[in-house]
Scaffold this active site. Sequence first.
Site, PDB file in Angstrom:
ATOM      1  N   ASN A  16       0.870  -1.176   0.000  1.00 52.92           N
ATOM      2  CA  ASN A  16       0.000   0.000   0.000  1.00 52.92           C
ATOM      3  C   ASN A  16       0.904   1.222   0.000  1.00 52.92           C
ATOM      4  O   ASN A  16       1.442   1.618   1.037  1.00 52.92           O
ATOM      5  CB  ASN A  16      -0.909  -0.015   1.234  1.00 52.92           C
ATOM      6  CG  ASN A  16      -1.900   1.147   1.226  1.00 52.92           C
ATOM      7  OD1 ASN A  16      -1.812   2.042   0.387  1.00 52.92           O
ATOM      8  ND2 ASN A  16      -2.816   1.129   2.171  1.00 52.92           N
ATOM      9  N   ARG A  76      -2.269  -2.087  -3.833  1.00 51.02           N
ATOM     10  CA  ARG A  76      -3.502  -1.318  -3.696  1.00 51.02           C
ATOM     11  C   ARG A  76      -3.398  -0.101  -4.614  1.00 51.02           C
ATOM     12  O   ARG A  76      -2.441   0.659  -4.536  1.00 51.02           O
ATOM     13  CB  ARG A  76      -3.669  -0.853  -2.256  1.00 51.02           C
ATOM     14  CG  ARG A  76      -4.870   0.022  -2.107  1.00 51.02           C
ATOM     15  CD  ARG A  76      -4.911   0.714  -0.778  1.00 51.02           C
ATOM     16  NE  ARG A  76      -6.127   1.495  -0.705  1.00 51.02           N
ATOM     17  CZ  ARG A  76      -6.226   2.640  -0.055  1.00 51.02           C
ATOM     18  NH1 ARG A  76      -5.196   3.117   0.585  1.00 51.02           N
ATOM     19  NH2 ARG A  76      -7.359   3.303  -0.034  1.00 51.02           N
ATOM     20  N   HIS A 113     -13.056   2.546  -0.909  1.00 47.29           N
ATOM     21  CA  HIS A 113     -13.057   1.508   0.143  1.00 47.29           C
ATOM     22  C   HIS A 113     -13.615   0.183  -0.389  1.00 47.29           C
ATOM     23  O   HIS A 113     -14.071  -0.656   0.390  1.00 47.29           O
ATOM     24  CB  HIS A 113     -13.941   1.908   1.354  1.00 47.29           C
ATOM     25  CG  HIS A 113     -13.409   3.029   2.190  1.00 47.29           C
ATOM     26  ND1 HIS A 113     -14.239   3.940   2.796  1.00 47.29           N
ATOM     27  CD2 HIS A 113     -12.150   3.377   2.544  1.00 47.29           C
ATOM     28  CE1 HIS A 113     -13.518   4.803   3.483  1.00 47.29           C
ATOM     29  NE2 HIS A 113     -12.239   4.487   3.345  1.00 47.29           N
ATOM     30  N   ARG A 149     -13.543  15.310   6.816  1.00 49.69           N
ATOM     31  CA  ARG A 149     -14.221  15.617   5.550  1.00 49.69           C
ATOM     32  C   ARG A 149     -15.704  15.879   5.792  1.00 49.69           C
ATOM     33  O   ARG A 149     -16.323  15.209   6.620  1.00 49.69           O
ATOM     34  CB  ARG A 149     -14.080  14.457   4.561  1.00 49.69           C
ATOM     35  CG  ARG A 149     -12.660  14.193   4.139  1.00 49.69           C
ATOM     36  CD  ARG A 149     -12.603  13.047   3.149  1.00 49.69           C
ATOM     37  NE  ARG A 149     -11.338  12.356   3.253  1.00 49.69           N
ATOM     38  CZ  ARG A 149     -11.158  11.057   3.041  1.00 49.69           C
ATOM     39  NH1 ARG A 149     -12.177  10.301   2.688  1.00 49.69           N
ATOM     40  NH2 ARG A 149      -9.962  10.524   3.163  1.00 49.69           N
ATOM     41  N   GLU A 192     -15.435  -0.907  14.383  1.00 49.63           N
ATOM     42  CA  GLU A 192     -15.007  -2.093  15.137  1.00 49.63           C
ATOM     43  C   GLU A 192     -14.872  -1.826  16.636  1.00 49.63           C
ATOM     44  O   GLU A 192     -15.042  -2.730  17.445  1.00 49.63           O
ATOM     45  CB  GLU A 192     -13.632  -2.569  14.618  1.00 49.63           C
ATOM     46  CG  GLU A 192     -13.684  -3.143  13.222  1.00 49.63           C
ATOM     47  CD  GLU A 192     -12.298  -3.323  12.615  1.00 49.63           C
ATOM     48  OE1 GLU A 192     -11.334  -3.555  13.364  1.00 49.63           O
ATOM     49  OE2 GLU A 192     -12.181  -3.226  11.372  1.00 49.63           O
ATOM     50  N   ASN A 193     -14.526  -0.575  16.981  1.00 47.83           N
ATOM     51  CA  ASN A 193     -14.104  -0.319  18.373  1.00 47.83           C
ATOM     52  C   ASN A 193     -14.981   0.605  19.197  1.00 47.83           C
ATOM     53  O   ASN A 193     -14.645   0.903  20.342  1.00 47.83           O
ATOM     54  CB  ASN A 193     -12.687   0.288  18.362  1.00 47.83           C
ATOM     55  CG  ASN A 193     -11.687  -0.645  17.728  1.00 47.83           C
ATOM     56  OD1 ASN A 193     -11.465  -1.736  18.210  1.00 47.83           O
ATOM     57  ND2 ASN A 193     -11.098  -0.218  16.616  1.00 47.83           N
ATOM     58  N   GLU A 236      -8.084  -5.335   4.338  1.00 49.71           N
ATOM     59  CA  GLU A 236      -7.965  -5.046   2.904  1.00 49.71           C
ATOM     60  C   GLU A 236      -6.752  -5.756   2.297  1.00 49.71           C
ATOM     61  O   GLU A 236      -6.790  -6.212   1.159  1.00 49.71           O
ATOM     62  CB  GLU A 236      -7.843  -3.528   2.699  1.00 49.71           C
ATOM     63  CG  GLU A 236      -9.161  -2.819   2.943  1.00 49.71           C
ATOM     64  CD  GLU A 236      -9.005  -1.377   3.367  1.00 49.71           C
ATOM     65  OE1 GLU A 236      -8.575  -1.129   4.512  1.00 49.71           O
ATOM     66  OE2 GLU A 236      -9.330  -0.487   2.569  1.00 49.71           O
TER      67      GLU A 236
HETATM   68  P1  ADP Z   1      -8.168   5.155   8.789  1.00 49.54           P
HETATM   69  O1  ADP Z   1      -9.315   5.508   7.923  1.00 49.54           O
HETATM   70  O2  ADP Z   1      -7.159   6.269   8.911  1.00 49.54           O
HETATM   71  O3  ADP Z   1      -7.559   3.792   8.520  1.00 49.54           O
HETATM   72  P2  ADP Z   1      -9.139   3.948  11.269  1.00 49.54           P
HETATM   73  O4  ADP Z   1      -9.884   2.844  10.627  1.00 49.54           O
HETATM   74  O5  ADP Z   1      -7.923   3.620  12.072  1.00 49.54           O
HETATM   75  O6  ADP Z   1      -8.811   5.112  10.246  1.00 49.54           O
HETATM   76  O7  ADP Z   1     -10.192   4.727  12.239  1.00 49.54           O
HETATM   77  C1  ADP Z   1      -9.831   5.842  13.006  1.00 49.54           C
HETATM   78  C2  ADP Z   1     -10.996   6.201  13.928  1.00 49.54           C
HETATM   79  O8  ADP Z   1     -11.329   5.043  14.726  1.00 49.54           O
HETATM   80  C3  ADP Z   1     -10.718   7.339  14.905  1.00 49.54           C
HETATM   81  O9  ADP Z   1     -11.843   8.199  14.972  1.00 49.54           O
HETATM   82  C4  ADP Z   1     -10.583   6.632  16.240  1.00 49.54           C
HETATM   83  O10 ADP Z   1     -11.077   7.410  17.288  1.00 49.54           O
HETATM   84  C5  ADP Z   1     -11.477   5.427  16.076  1.00 49.54           C
HETATM   85  N1  ADP Z   1     -11.149   4.355  17.038  1.00 49.54           N
HETATM   86  C6  ADP Z   1     -11.913   3.978  18.019  1.00 49.54           C
HETATM   87  N2  ADP Z   1     -11.378   3.015  18.754  1.00 49.54           N
HETATM   88  C7  ADP Z   1     -10.207   2.737  18.227  1.00 49.54           C
HETATM   89  C8  ADP Z   1      -9.169   1.807  18.541  1.00 49.54           C
HETATM   90  N3  ADP Z   1      -9.241   0.959  19.554  1.00 49.54           N
HETATM   91  N4  ADP Z   1      -8.117   1.814  17.739  1.00 49.54           N
HETATM   92  C9  ADP Z   1      -8.044   2.675  16.703  1.00 49.54           C
HETATM   93  N5  ADP Z   1      -8.993   3.570  16.377  1.00 49.54           N
HETATM   94  C10 ADP Z   1     -10.069   3.601  17.115  1.00 49.54           C
END
Ligand code: ADP
Length: 352
Positions: A7, A64, A153, A214, A307-308, A337
């Site tokens: 990537n 990618r 995506h 954005r 996810e989180n 991905e």
């Molecule tokens: P990107 O699009 O840059 O790959 P990510 O998928 O890492 O971004 O998502 C970033 C967002 O996910 C942020 O808003 C962050 O607050 C949120 N987030 C929540 N919990 C977690 C976690 N445990 N680890 C990483 N990001 C998290």
Amino acid sequence: MKILVINSGSSSIKYKLFDMPSQRLISKGAISHIREKGSKFSNHYAGLKIILQEIKSVDAVGHRVVHGAEKFKKPILVDQNVIKGIKKCCSIAPLHNPANLAGILACKKLLPGIKQVAVFDTAFHQSIPEQAYIYGLPYDYYQKLGIRKYGFHGTSHEYVAHEASRILKEPLNKLKLITCHLGNGCSITAIDKGKSVDTSMGFTPLEGLIMGTRCGDTDPALITYIMHKKRIDTKEMDRILNKESGLKGISGITNDVRLLEEKANAGNRRAKLALDIFVYRIRKYIGAYLSVLCGLDALVFTAGIGENQPAIRDKICRGLFTYSRVKPKVLVIPTNEELMIARQTFKLIKGE
Ligand code: ADP
């Protein structure tokens, strides 16, 4: 077979090395600060050289590539024609495609004779029908300038759709899914029988949901109005829409949802407002895609927030299907991905 997934961004190269078909992750890593002042990596070639020293042997490479426009509807083996095609797409993806291409060209030099496959973020959305991808603009803008919805995506939406099918023990061609990729960039896709039928991002990744920085959907007339009022040029306007808007712009605090939740819980009104708008927009899109799909088997959440952040998921789902005969499953599926790119690279090379 060892497949290296690359990537390549404007100042970084992230990689994962997989053993296929076992799908075992052998190693992963990243090189950053490429082409930055004072960095030891003056270009992508220098960065990739270090990566290849670390991983020693490779049988094929999957790249990618962000934008494939209408030319690339599926993964493809890289040759001179493909390189030309990716170059052509640079004008509509100036931030991403040149960096992706730099990774491909560096690999060609460093790994002569090793097969390379380009996997496009836009390809999965090429199944979207005309009625969903043509904008309400003069039609010749589409014909002459390629202006239409492309969506992004795609590799992530496709991966979680396959995972959902595996988890639900139902073939993908029997499922109706809505997949929510909620990271810093956010997009939502309606998937019918394994095919993307609509997605929230558009000609660029700016359209659709409220994102970290954005703006997502907005009144197009606002752009010229703001430029006039604030006396700013197109470059500055572009920066504001991409970097100063969304959760960061509304809250005036941050784009990090973890911090926004903390602040909102402590009574910060703007942090709460930013999250409420974020959730509201997602719920509106889910409603819209329910009527696109005429049914729904599962709503899938993925990426950093998806996810989180259970509190955000709860707010999105609360009461959503109370008055509907549709009662979908709600799934949280970590995206991968790179694994999807490794699978597609392996499939293409084996099928040759
Ligand atoms: P990107 O699009 O840059 O790959 P990510 O998928 O890492 O971004 O998502 C970033 C967002 O996910 C942020 O808003 C962050 O607050 C949120 N987030 C929540 N919990 C977690 C976690 N445990 N680890 C990483 N990001 C998290």
